[in-house]
Design a protein around this motif. Sequence first.
Motif, short mmCIF file in Angstrom:
data_model
loop_
_atom_site.label_atom_id
_atom_site.label_comp_id
_atom_site.label_asym_id
_atom_site.label_seq_id
_atom_site.Cartn_x
_atom_site.Cartn_y
_atom_site.Cartn_z
N THR A 226 0.80 -1.22 0.00
CA THR A 226 0.00 0.00 0.00
C THR A 226 0.83 1.26 0.00
N GLY A 227 2.13 1.14 0.23
CA GLY A 227 2.98 2.32 0.29
C GLY A 227 2.81 3.09 1.59
N ARG A 228 2.06 2.52 2.56
CA ARG A 228 1.84 3.21 3.84
C ARG A 228 3.08 3.08 4.70
N ARG A 229 3.22 4.02 5.61
CA ARG A 229 4.34 4.01 6.54
C ARG A 229 3.93 3.36 7.84
N ARG A 230 4.89 2.74 8.47
CA ARG A 230 4.64 2.07 9.75
C ARG A 230 5.56 2.63 10.80
N MET A 231 5.12 2.49 12.02
CA MET A 231 5.96 2.84 13.15
C MET A 231 7.06 1.77 13.27
N LYS A 232 8.13 2.11 13.94
CA LYS A 232 9.23 1.18 14.15
C LYS A 232 8.71 -0.05 14.88
N HIS A 233 9.14 -1.22 14.44
CA HIS A 233 8.72 -2.46 15.09
C HIS A 233 9.37 -2.58 16.46
N THR A 234 8.59 -3.04 17.41
CA THR A 234 9.12 -3.31 18.74
C THR A 234 8.85 -4.77 19.06
N ARG A 235 9.59 -5.28 20.02
CA ARG A 235 9.44 -6.67 20.43
C ARG A 235 9.26 -6.71 21.94
N LEU A 236 9.00 -7.90 22.44
CA LEU A 236 8.87 -8.12 23.88
C LEU A 236 9.97 -9.05 24.38
N LEU A 237 10.37 -8.81 25.60
CA LEU A 237 11.28 -9.70 26.32
C LEU A 237 10.58 -10.02 27.63
N VAL A 238 10.35 -11.30 27.89
CA VAL A 238 9.63 -11.72 29.09
C VAL A 238 10.53 -12.64 29.90
N LYS A 239 10.69 -12.31 31.18
CA LYS A 239 11.49 -13.13 32.10
C LYS A 239 10.58 -13.65 33.20
N PHE A 240 10.58 -14.97 33.38
CA PHE A 240 9.83 -15.61 34.45
C PHE A 240 10.73 -15.73 35.68
N ALA A 241 10.12 -15.90 36.83
CA ALA A 241 10.85 -16.00 38.10
C ALA A 241 11.83 -17.17 38.11
N ASP A 242 11.51 -18.26 37.39
CA ASP A 242 12.38 -19.43 37.36
C ASP A 242 13.56 -19.28 36.40
N GLY A 243 13.68 -18.10 35.76
CA GLY A 243 14.78 -17.85 34.84
C GLY A 243 14.42 -18.06 33.37
N THR A 244 13.24 -18.60 33.10
CA THR A 244 12.81 -18.78 31.72
C THR A 244 12.69 -17.43 31.04
N ILE A 245 13.25 -17.33 29.84
CA ILE A 245 13.18 -16.09 29.06
C ILE A 245 12.50 -16.40 27.74
N VAL A 246 11.55 -15.54 27.36
CA VAL A 246 10.88 -15.65 26.08
C VAL A 246 11.15 -14.37 25.32
N ALA A 247 11.79 -14.49 24.15
CA ALA A 247 12.11 -13.33 23.32
C ALA A 247 12.17 -13.80 21.87
N GLU A 248 11.04 -13.82 21.23
CA GLU A 248 10.95 -14.27 19.85
C GLU A 248 11.23 -13.11 18.89
#
Length: 189
Positions: free
Chosen positions: A88-110
Amino acid sequence: MTIIETSFQEICTELDICIENMHQFGCELLRASNYDDAESLLQKIRDLKAFQDKVNALNAEWCESFSNDPAIQDNQEDVSEEEANHETGRRRMKHTRLLVKFADGTIVAEKSAAMTFAKTLEIIGFDRVASANIVVNSEDLIGNETSKKYNDTYLDGVYVRTHSSTNCKKKILEKLANEFGLNLEVTVI
């Protein structure tokens, strides 16, 4: 589409989410026979809808009066090719991502905020998340069928409503963490 038009759209999406959350809370108040608070909330919803109408009117005024002005277009921030919507030729805002840390040390960052969000919900437990009755864009956060209006993320046999801003996803995860007593650290990157 200018950055300002995109910003207006994001504001309207966030207001839709706020209104939907207020509707849910209103239903809870009615179920609890708390009619005075429900009536007060109803007025707040009406006020927020009126505010949303003003934002939509400002957006329309912007589009009509300013968005095609070459002087304004020349001052718009350059957007890289990766950030442009080629169809479409439209402009988008900069993409952002998430970083999630659980108490047990598990990290999710896709690679995308949507996939990080969906995988985090999977770890929390889709049934557990569904029990929180969270609605995104007028649809349950967790569904057994694909959305009729928006893109979903399909994971482990369920459809996760991921058509929302990264900040909204962060707020939902923080709400779930609070509701279920989870120690999550959620960061927008």
